[in-house]
Design a protein around this motif. Structure first.
Motif, PDB file in Angstrom:
ATOM      1  N   THR A   1       0.814  -1.415  -0.019  1.00 40.28           N
ATOM      2  CA  THR A   1       0.033  -0.030   0.168  1.00 40.28           C
ATOM      3  C   THR A   1       0.898   1.149   0.105  1.00 40.28           C
ATOM      4  N   SER A   2       1.988   1.173   0.697  1.00 39.38           N
ATOM      5  CA  SER A   2       2.617   2.482   0.953  1.00 39.38           C
ATOM      6  C   SER A   2       3.686   2.669  -0.468  1.00 39.38           C
ATOM      7  N   LEU A   3       3.994   1.445  -1.167  1.00 39.08           N
ATOM      8  CA  LEU A   3       4.694   1.654  -2.453  1.00 39.08           C
ATOM      9  C   LEU A   3       3.670   2.169  -3.543  1.00 39.08           C
ATOM     10  N   GLY A   4       2.551   1.840  -3.533  1.00 36.86           N
ATOM     11  CA  GLY A   4       1.704   2.345  -4.343  1.00 36.86           C
ATOM     12  C   GLY A   4       1.363   3.755  -4.202  1.00 36.86           C
ATOM     13  N   LEU A   5       1.117   4.262  -2.866  1.00 38.80           N
ATOM     14  CA  LEU A   5       0.964   5.508  -2.473  1.00 38.80           C
ATOM     15  C   LEU A   5       2.164   6.597  -2.674  1.00 38.80           C
ATOM     16  N   LEU A   6       3.168   5.865  -2.581  1.00 32.77           N
ATOM     17  CA  LEU A   6       4.593   6.436  -2.950  1.00 32.77           C
ATOM     18  C   LEU A   6       4.833   6.756  -4.489  1.00 32.77           C
ATOM     19  N   LEU A   7       4.488   5.900  -5.274  1.00 34.92           N
ATOM     20  CA  LEU A   7       4.484   6.262  -6.623  1.00 34.92           C
ATOM     21  C   LEU A   7       3.592   7.032  -6.995  1.00 34.92           C
ATOM     22  N   LEU A   8       2.132   7.215  -6.528  1.00 38.61           N
ATOM     23  CA  LEU A   8       1.354   8.153  -6.676  1.00 38.61           C
ATOM     24  C   LEU A   8       1.657   9.450  -6.284  1.00 38.61           C
ATOM     25  N   ALA A   9       2.516   9.623  -5.099  1.00 37.86           N
ATOM     26  CA  ALA A   9       2.984  10.891  -4.391  1.00 37.86           C
ATOM     27  C   ALA A   9       3.969  11.342  -5.382  1.00 37.86           C
ATOM     28  N   LEU A  10       4.873  10.633  -5.783  1.00 35.19           N
ATOM     29  CA  LEU A  10       5.980  11.323  -6.630  1.00 35.19           C
ATOM     30  C   LEU A  10       5.465  11.923  -8.054  1.00 35.19           C
ATOM     31  N   VAL A  11       4.375  11.248  -8.532  1.00 31.68           N
ATOM     32  CA  VAL A  11       3.849  11.628  -9.824  1.00 31.68           C
ATOM     33  C   VAL A  11       3.145  12.929  -9.490  1.00 31.68           C
ATOM     34  N   ALA A  12       2.447  12.976  -8.429  1.00 32.79           N
ATOM     35  CA  ALA A  12       1.727  14.178  -7.849  1.00 32.79           C
ATOM     36  C   ALA A  12       2.753  15.456  -7.677  1.00 32.79           C
ATOM     37  N   VAL A  13       3.802  15.048  -7.029  1.00 38.18           N
ATOM     38  CA  VAL A  13       4.714  16.036  -6.542  1.00 38.18           C
ATOM     39  C   VAL A  13       5.411  16.578  -8.001  1.00 38.18           C
ATOM     40  N   VAL A  14       5.574  15.789  -8.990  1.00 34.72           N
ATOM     41  CA  VAL A  14       6.308  16.381 -10.333  1.00 34.72           C
ATOM     42  C   VAL A  14       5.220  17.376 -10.747  1.00 34.72           C
ATOM     43  N   GLY A  15       3.897  16.641 -11.140  1.00 30.95           N
ATOM     44  CA  GLY A  15       2.892  17.663 -11.717  1.00 30.95           C
ATOM     45  C   GLY A  15       2.465  18.897 -10.975  1.00 30.95           C
ATOM     46  N   LEU A  16       2.125  18.829  -9.646  1.00 26.37           N
ATOM     47  CA  LEU A  16       2.044  20.053  -8.914  1.00 26.37           C
ATOM     48  C   LEU A  16       3.339  21.031  -8.905  1.00 26.37           C
ATOM     49  N   ALA A  17       4.505  20.535  -8.872  1.00 33.27           N
ATOM     50  CA  ALA A  17       5.673  21.424  -8.982  1.00 33.27           C
ATOM     51  C   ALA A  17       5.400  22.076 -10.242  1.00 33.27           C
ATOM     52  N   LYS A  18       5.474  21.646 -11.173  1.00 30.88           N
ATOM     53  CA  LYS A  18       5.111  21.948 -12.450  1.00 30.88           C
ATOM     54  C   LYS A  18       4.109  23.269 -12.755  1.00 30.88           C
ATOM     55  N   VAL A  19       2.979  23.008 -11.888  1.00 28.59           N
ATOM     56  CA  VAL A  19       1.876  23.993 -11.754  1.00 28.59           C
ATOM     57  C   VAL A  19       2.339  25.080 -10.856  1.00 28.59           C
ATOM     58  N   GLU A  20       3.069  24.819  -9.843  1.00 30.83           N
ATOM     59  CA  GLU A  20       3.590  25.841  -8.927  1.00 30.83           C
ATOM     60  C   GLU A  20       4.748  26.616  -9.305  1.00 30.83           C
ATOM     61  N   SER A  21       5.557  26.386 -10.471  1.00 29.89           N
ATOM     62  CA  SER A  21       6.668  26.686 -10.578  1.00 29.89           C
ATOM     63  C   SER A  21       6.672  28.184 -10.924  1.00 29.89           C
ATOM     64  N   PRO A  22       5.653  28.573 -11.641  1.00 26.99           N
ATOM     65  CA  PRO A  22       5.497  29.998 -12.026  1.00 26.99           C
ATOM     66  C   PRO A  22       5.352  30.916 -10.729  1.00 26.99           C
ATOM     67  N   ALA A  23       4.584  30.318  -9.961  1.00 27.56           N
ATOM     68  CA  ALA A  23       4.033  31.284  -8.861  1.00 27.56           C
ATOM     69  C   ALA A  23       5.437  31.258  -7.702  1.00 27.56           C
ATOM     70  N   ILE A  24       6.263  30.241  -7.671  1.00 31.93           N
ATOM     71  CA  ILE A  24       7.324  30.258  -6.829  1.00 31.93           C
ATOM     72  C   ILE A  24       8.384  31.185  -7.452  1.00 31.93           C
ATOM     73  N   GLU A  25       8.590  31.506  -8.701  1.00 28.50           N
ATOM     74  CA  GLU A  25       9.656  32.285  -9.374  1.00 28.50           C
ATOM     75  C   GLU A  25       8.911  33.529  -9.241  1.00 28.50           C
ATOM     76  N   ALA A  26       7.632  33.692  -9.293  1.00 27.07           N
ATOM     77  CA  ALA A  26       7.251  35.106  -9.065  1.00 27.07           C
ATOM     78  C   ALA A  26       7.103  35.609  -7.852  1.00 27.07           C
ATOM     79  N   GLY A  27       6.826  34.793  -7.026  1.00 22.64           N
ATOM     80  CA  GLY A  27       7.028  34.971  -5.442  1.00 22.64           C
ATOM     81  C   GLY A  27       8.366  35.435  -4.948  1.00 22.64           C
ATOM     82  N   VAL A  28       9.342  34.727  -5.379  1.00 24.26           N
ATOM     83  CA  VAL A  28      10.862  35.153  -5.186  1.00 24.26           C
ATOM     84  C   VAL A  28      11.140  36.615  -5.844  1.00 24.26           C
ATOM     85  N   ALA A  29      10.662  36.724  -6.947  1.00 26.76           N
ATOM     86  CA  ALA A  29      11.075  38.051  -7.767  1.00 26.76           C
ATOM     87  C   ALA A  29      10.275  39.217  -6.983  1.00 26.76           C
TER      88      ALA A  29
END
Length: 366
Positions: A221-249
């Motif tokens: 169960t943890s292995l499956g949730l780990l894979l799901l979490a890693l995919v979600a992190v990559v996707g959410l980071a892609k979505v959030e990246s403009p906001a992170i860069e804009a916030g720092v600027a």
């Protein structure tokens, strides 16, 4: 009620993240509220991913357990670096360097200093295994100098980058050093990295607190949730990246501060675990977490980024600037003097925290 929530959040967070990811990808322009929600979910998903990696690691045992956790954290780090680098430009060329250097400074000064301070405030003087701490410090120092300092002084290129041959060598050397350390820590000299008692004697594993080994079903169960979490992190980071860069600027910080933000996100779980271990007078465990994270950040992330650089445009600048080299040198000297006696007081913790504060100040105002 509280215990149920504590048990449920690692399971629910990756699922929530996957559900949030779909509309976040569809929406091209996220509002302020949506950006905040995605940021909170992203941080929670990183914590959940590391939790599930720890469950899997505990089940498979050593040395594979350490590799599972390190690889999971490295996947998150590499994903965030590549995602935020996708916009290209000069700031993308130094993002890997800034993130790895930030991870080293946060772990070797922030986490180590905080752990020693927490431990000494409760127990006056803290003890740890000098052999294990010295071996970890030496390995981190070698990795940091080879990957982050050396390219500043090489003459094969006109900037702070390696030639292709140099980059291949450094990537392989980093993997070799990390692999040697993992074998040393988990097989050849495992007792060097176990907590010690007040007299300095090594504690047997039965004397230290260990969670019950998870069942096969819980591990899967943890292995499956780990894979799901890693995919979600990559996707959410892609979505959030403009906001992170804009916030720092927006706050007037230099682009390199994005690397600090990434490192802080990744190292949040280790920081919590290291602080809890120090409060229980297990500073050796805190040092293992801190220095192990620094090693994984260099020894696994640099080779992964090196491979990625062969398939992307742009230059990979790894060489540090003069002020950063001075901070790294001071960190290595302080770490060596801290671990050599096998014990530490509040003074050592305070010194590391002051160096960490200097790093933050210079990151905000170079």
């Amino acid at each position: 009620m509280t215990s149920r929530i504590l048990r449920a959040w690692p399971v629910g967070t990756p699922i929530v993240a996957a559900l949030v990811l779909v509309p976040a990808f569809i929406m091209h322009d996220l509002g302020t509220v949506a950006v905040v929600v995605v940021a909170v979910v992203l941080a929670g998903t990183i914590l959940a991913a590391v939790h599930h990696a720890e469950v899997v690691a505990h089940r498979v045992g050593e040395p594979f357990g350490s590799l599972v956790l390190a690889v999971a954290v490295t996947v998150i780090e590499v994903a965030l670096i590549i995602t935020l680098s996708s916009s290209g430009g000069p700031k993308a060329e130094t993002l890997a360097r800034d993130t790895v250097f930030s991870a080293v400074m946060i772990t070797m000064n922030g986490l180590v200093g905080l752990a020693i301070l927490i431990g000494t405030l409760r127990h006056n003087t803290v003890r740890f295994n000098q052999e294990g701490a010295s071996a970890a410090t030496m390995t981190v120092a070698a990795l940091a100098v080879l990957t982050l300092v050396l390219p500043t002084f090489t003459t094969g290129t006109d900037d702070s980058s390696f030639t292709t041959a140099q980059l291949v060598f450094v990537a392989l050397a980093s993997l070799a050093l990390y692999g040697l350390f993992v074998v040393t820590q988990t097989v050849a000299h495992r007792d060097f990295f176990l907590p010690v008692n007040k007299a300095g004697g090594v504690l047997a594993e039965s004397e230290d607190a260990h969670a019950e080994r998870p069942s096969g079903r819980a591990t899967l169960t943890s292995l499956g949730l780990l894979l799901l979490a890693l995919v979600a992190v990559v996707g959410l980071a892609k979505v959030e990246s403009p906001a992170i860069e804009a916030g720092v600027a927006a706050v007037g910080f230099p682009p390199s501060f994005v690397g600090v933000v990434i490192a802080l996100l990744i190292l949040l779980p280790e920081g919590i675990a290291a602080s809890k271990a120090a409060a229980r007078n297990r500073v050796q465990t805190s040092l293992n977490l801190a220095m192990g994270s620094a090693m994984a950040s260099i020894g696994l992330t640099i080779p992964a980024i090196a491979v990625a650089s062969f398939f992307t445009d742009g230059v990979l600048l790894l060489g540090l600037g003069s002020a950063q080299i001075v901070l790294l040198a001071l960190t290595i000297v302080a770490a060596v003097l801290t671990v050599l006696p096998g014990r530490a007081t509040r003074l050592q913790g305070g010194v590391h925290l002051v160096i960490f504060a200097a790093f933050i100040v210079l990151s905000v105002s170079p």
